[in-house]
Design an enzyme around this catalytic site. Structure first.
Site, PDB file in Angstrom:
ATOM      1  N   LYS A 258       0.844  -1.200   0.000  1.00 58.04           N
ATOM      2  CA  LYS A 258       0.000   0.000   0.000  1.00 58.04           C
ATOM      3  C   LYS A 258       0.876   1.245   0.000  1.00 58.04           C
ATOM      4  O   LYS A 258       1.730   1.416   0.870  1.00 58.04           O
ATOM      5  CB  LYS A 258      -0.905  -0.002   1.234  1.00 58.04           C
ATOM      6  CG  LYS A 258      -1.711   1.278   1.439  1.00 58.04           C
ATOM      7  CD  LYS A 258      -2.466   1.236   2.767  1.00 58.04           C
ATOM      8  CE  LYS A 258      -3.086   2.596   3.094  1.00 58.04           C
ATOM      9  NZ  LYS A 258      -3.740   2.598   4.427  1.00 58.04           N
ATOM     10  N   ASP A 263      -2.273  10.483   3.871  1.00 53.46           N
ATOM     11  CA  ASP A 263      -3.678  10.123   4.038  1.00 53.46           C
ATOM     12  C   ASP A 263      -4.375  11.098   4.971  1.00 53.46           C
ATOM     13  O   ASP A 263      -4.210  11.042   6.189  1.00 53.46           O
ATOM     14  CB  ASP A 263      -3.784   8.697   4.605  1.00 53.46           C
ATOM     15  CG  ASP A 263      -5.234   8.262   4.788  1.00 53.46           C
ATOM     16  OD1 ASP A 263      -6.118   8.873   4.152  1.00 53.46           O
ATOM     17  OD2 ASP A 263      -5.470   7.317   5.552  1.00 53.46           O
ATOM     18  N   LYS A 270      -9.657  12.917   8.823  1.00 55.13           N
ATOM     19  CA  LYS A 270      -9.152  12.467  10.115  1.00 55.13           C
ATOM     20  C   LYS A 270      -9.090  13.636  11.105  1.00 55.13           C
ATOM     21  O   LYS A 270      -9.015  14.796  10.705  1.00 55.13           O
ATOM     22  CB  LYS A 270      -7.734  11.891   9.953  1.00 55.13           C
ATOM     23  CG  LYS A 270      -7.649  10.610   9.148  1.00 55.13           C
ATOM     24  CD  LYS A 270      -6.191  10.184   8.986  1.00 55.13           C
ATOM     25  CE  LYS A 270      -6.072   8.883   8.198  1.00 55.13           C
ATOM     26  NZ  LYS A 270      -6.557   7.732   8.965  1.00 55.13           N
ATOM     27  N   ASP A 281       1.749   6.260   5.857  1.00 51.07           N
ATOM     28  CA  ASP A 281       0.734   5.357   5.326  1.00 51.07           C
ATOM     29  C   ASP A 281       1.193   4.642   4.056  1.00 51.07           C
ATOM     30  O   ASP A 281       0.451   3.854   3.480  1.00 51.07           O
ATOM     31  CB  ASP A 281      -0.577   6.120   5.061  1.00 51.07           C
ATOM     32  CG  ASP A 281      -1.802   5.229   5.203  1.00 51.07           C
ATOM     33  OD1 ASP A 281      -1.710   4.189   5.897  1.00 51.07           O
ATOM     34  OD2 ASP A 281      -2.852   5.561   4.632  1.00 51.07           O
ATOM     35  N   ASP A 340     -11.972   7.201   4.350  1.00 50.23           N
ATOM     36  CA  ASP A 340     -10.735   6.927   5.086  1.00 50.23           C
ATOM     37  C   ASP A 340     -10.396   5.437   5.079  1.00 50.23           C
ATOM     38  O   ASP A 340      -9.372   5.038   5.630  1.00 50.23           O
ATOM     39  CB  ASP A 340     -10.837   7.450   6.523  1.00 50.23           C
ATOM     40  CG  ASP A 340      -9.494   7.500   7.225  1.00 50.23           C
ATOM     41  OD1 ASP A 340      -8.470   7.589   6.525  1.00 50.23           O
ATOM     42  OD2 ASP A 340      -9.459   7.436   8.467  1.00 50.23           O
ATOM     43  N   GLU A 342      -9.380   3.846   2.509  1.00 52.52           N
ATOM     44  CA  GLU A 342      -8.921   3.962   1.122  1.00 52.52           C
ATOM     45  C   GLU A 342      -7.875   2.924   0.744  1.00 52.52           C
ATOM     46  O   GLU A 342      -7.731   2.577  -0.429  1.00 52.52           O
ATOM     47  CB  GLU A 342      -8.368   5.380   0.876  1.00 52.52           C
ATOM     48  CG  GLU A 342      -6.924   5.614   1.267  1.00 52.52           C
ATOM     49  CD  GLU A 342      -6.634   5.408   2.746  1.00 52.52           C
ATOM     50  OE1 GLU A 342      -5.493   5.030   3.075  1.00 52.52           O
ATOM     51  OE2 GLU A 342      -7.529   5.631   3.585  1.00 52.52           O
ATOM     52  N   ARG A 344      -7.679  -0.259   1.203  1.00 50.87           N
ATOM     53  CA  ARG A 344      -8.241  -1.475   0.597  1.00 50.87           C
ATOM     54  C   ARG A 344      -8.729  -1.208  -0.834  1.00 50.87           C
ATOM     55  O   ARG A 344      -8.790  -2.132  -1.645  1.00 50.87           O
ATOM     56  CB  ARG A 344      -9.359  -2.014   1.489  1.00 50.87           C
ATOM     57  CG  ARG A 344     -10.570  -1.141   1.630  1.00 50.87           C
ATOM     58  CD  ARG A 344     -11.383  -1.439   2.878  1.00 50.87           C
ATOM     59  NE  ARG A 344     -10.708  -0.999   4.088  1.00 50.87           N
ATOM     60  CZ  ARG A 344     -11.189  -1.170   5.316  1.00 50.87           C
ATOM     61  NH1 ARG A 344     -12.347  -1.776   5.492  1.00 50.87           N
ATOM     62  NH2 ARG A 344     -10.525  -0.731   6.369  1.00 50.87           N
TER      63      ARG A 344
END
Length: 486
Positions: A258, A263, A270, A281, A340, A342, A344
């Site tokens: 990933k 993010d 967030k 991230d 959030d 995201e 996946r």
């Protein structure tokens, strides 16, 4: 970093004219195998209370009597295990580093000889002690003087120690690359910069590389990945690295990382507190780069492919919204209930893409869920797989690399939480069991091959005063790949 095997008997250690002599002692003094002068120094330190025989205790002695070494460091290990040994070495190297010594001889007082695993642990402990982030910090302290380490061993164990040093150097280089990339701030480490780092790695290590731009990603139909990327001005990149060490007919292992370089959470933004840490991230992507670096250096007879979907997750007038429905590369539709979640979304398209390689196994690595941190804290990565043999292999690799994971459940009952009235699935379920439902989401895209998922949200970086990337799980992944070498 210069690490070598030094073939010398313990009785000859007093004659080593080193800047520093480090002796790792077991907590059981009756098991020590030391020449009289070192034995007397160690027992005298214990007798006078200068050194306590408890794991983690370290004693520095300047200009020790009877030794040619200018400095002596005694460090206590709980036992002869690799984990205990590495902890003791790390403590000792901290003392040596503070002393300004340029090199050290590292010896083990027993019981038993050093093995390859101990040598690897010593090398990675040294690399960790020497690492300092400097890229955007001109005021960082200068590099430590300690650059040379010699591992004392007998003739019978020299070959094993040399093999461990070689493996340790490769893993240390991979971990350092992963840390260096992940530590860079989000305005430095963009998807474009991550792709350039991959190109540099490919040139230096003789890897093949493809980098797909937005137009190529659109042509492939990666609607889930593009949905995450559409809110940012930074263009997405899809990176594919190939290490070809096996025969052409050998099915490759595939690592999918990933690569969310920052993010915000998107429209489901967030909280402000600690959002700066969302530059980490892309820890999964960093670990894929680091593992490719380590494997390329070791040249095992195995085929390995590293895949990195990378973009930012930003709020804007173009950003994907809660309730939007997107179509993944597989043709399955997804109701985006939370922007959030995201990671996946970019991973599911990558997992569909890798079917073309007819892989022996696929492992995705992602800082995916806070729920995994709640479940396991910061010591263990979460491992999800329906394949027992694959899971066992990854768990064993983690134990051997001192980079452990813990297997989590992956039961069909959890899949019910992903039902949607408006798409084939939602991208999140209820809060309870969030790490499991995230893995169940990914599982829907992996029917064509053996698959495992590593959730590294709790292990990829540290917060607080020690804030920074750990480089995990490069050691685990490297050991896993090596275990498949022909």
């Amino acid at each position: 970093m210069d690490v070598r095997a030094l073939q010398v008997a313990n009785e000859d250690l007093p004659g080593q004219a080193a800047a520093a002599l480090v002796v790792v002692l077991s907590a059981d003094a009756s098991a020590w195998q030391l020449p009289p002068v070192l034995s007397d120094l160690a027992h005298d330190a214990v007798r006078h209370g200068d050194l306590e025989l408890k794991a983690g205790k370290v004693l520095y002695i300047h200009r020790p009597t009877g030794l040619k070494a200018s400095r002596l460091v005694l460090s206590v290990a709980a036992d002869a295990s690799v984990k205990a040994y590495k902890k003791a070495v790390a403590g000792a190297l901290s003392a040596v580093k503070s002393s300004g010594a340029a090199g050290a001889v590292l010896a083990w007082a027993g019981p038993g000889p050093l093995g390859a695993e101990h040598a690897e642990a010593a090398v990675t402990a040294l690399a960790d002690a020497l690492y300092t982030y400097r890229h955007s910090k001109p005021s960082a302290p200068p590099a430590a003087a300690l650059v040379k380490l010699q591992l004392a061993c007998d003739k019978a164990g020299a070959a094993s120690v040399r093999a461990g040093i070689l493996r340790g150097k490769a893993i240390a280089a991979g971990v350092t690359l992963a840390r260096e990339v992940a530590n860079r701030p989000g305005n430095h480490c963009t998807p474009t910069m991550l792709a350039e780092q991959a190109r540099i790695l490919a040139r230096e290590q003789g890897l093949k590389i493809e980098v797909l731009d937005r137009k190529a990603i659109e042509k492939l139909g990666m609607g889930a990945f593009l949905a995450v990327a559409q809110g940012s001005d930074e263009p997405p990149q899809f990176i594919v690295l190939h290490y070809e060490g096996g025969a052409k007919k050998d099915a490759p292992l595939v690592l999918v990382g990933k690569g969310i370089t920052f993010d915000t959470g998107g429209i489901s933004i967030k909280p402000a507190a600690e959002m700066d840490e969302m530059k980490f991230d892309m820890g999964g992507a960093a670990s894929v780069l680091g593992t490719m670096r380590a494997v390329a250096a070791l040249k095992p007879k195995v085929n390995l492919i590293g895949v990195i979907p990378t973009c930012e997750n930003m709020p804007s007038g173009r950003a994907v919204k809660p309730g939007d429905v997107v179509t993944s590369m597989s043709g399955q539709t997804i109701e985006v209930l939370n922007t959030d979640a995201e990671g996946r979304l970019i991973l599911c398209d990558a997992l569909t893409y890798v079917e073309r390689f007819k892989p022996a196994a696929v492992v995705d690595i992602a800082t995916l869920t806070g729920a995994c941190v709640v479940a396991l804290g910061h010591h263990l990565s979460g491992l999800f797989s329906a394949d027992d043999a694959l899971a066992d292999g990854l768990l064993a690799a983690g134990l051997g690399a001192l980079d452990p994971a813990w297997r989590m459940p992956l039961l069909d009952e959890y899949d019910e939480a992903l039902k949607s009235n408006f798409a084939d699935m939602g991208n999140v379920g209820p809060r309870a069991g969030g790490a499991i439902t995230a893995a169940m989401f990914l599982k829907r895209y992996t029917a064509a091959y053996r698959w495992a998922h590593l959730d590294i949200a709790g292990t990829a970086w540290k917060s607080g005063a020690a804030k920074g990337s750990t480089g995990r799980p490069v050691p685990l992944l490297t050991h896993f790949v090596l275990s498949h070498a022909g």
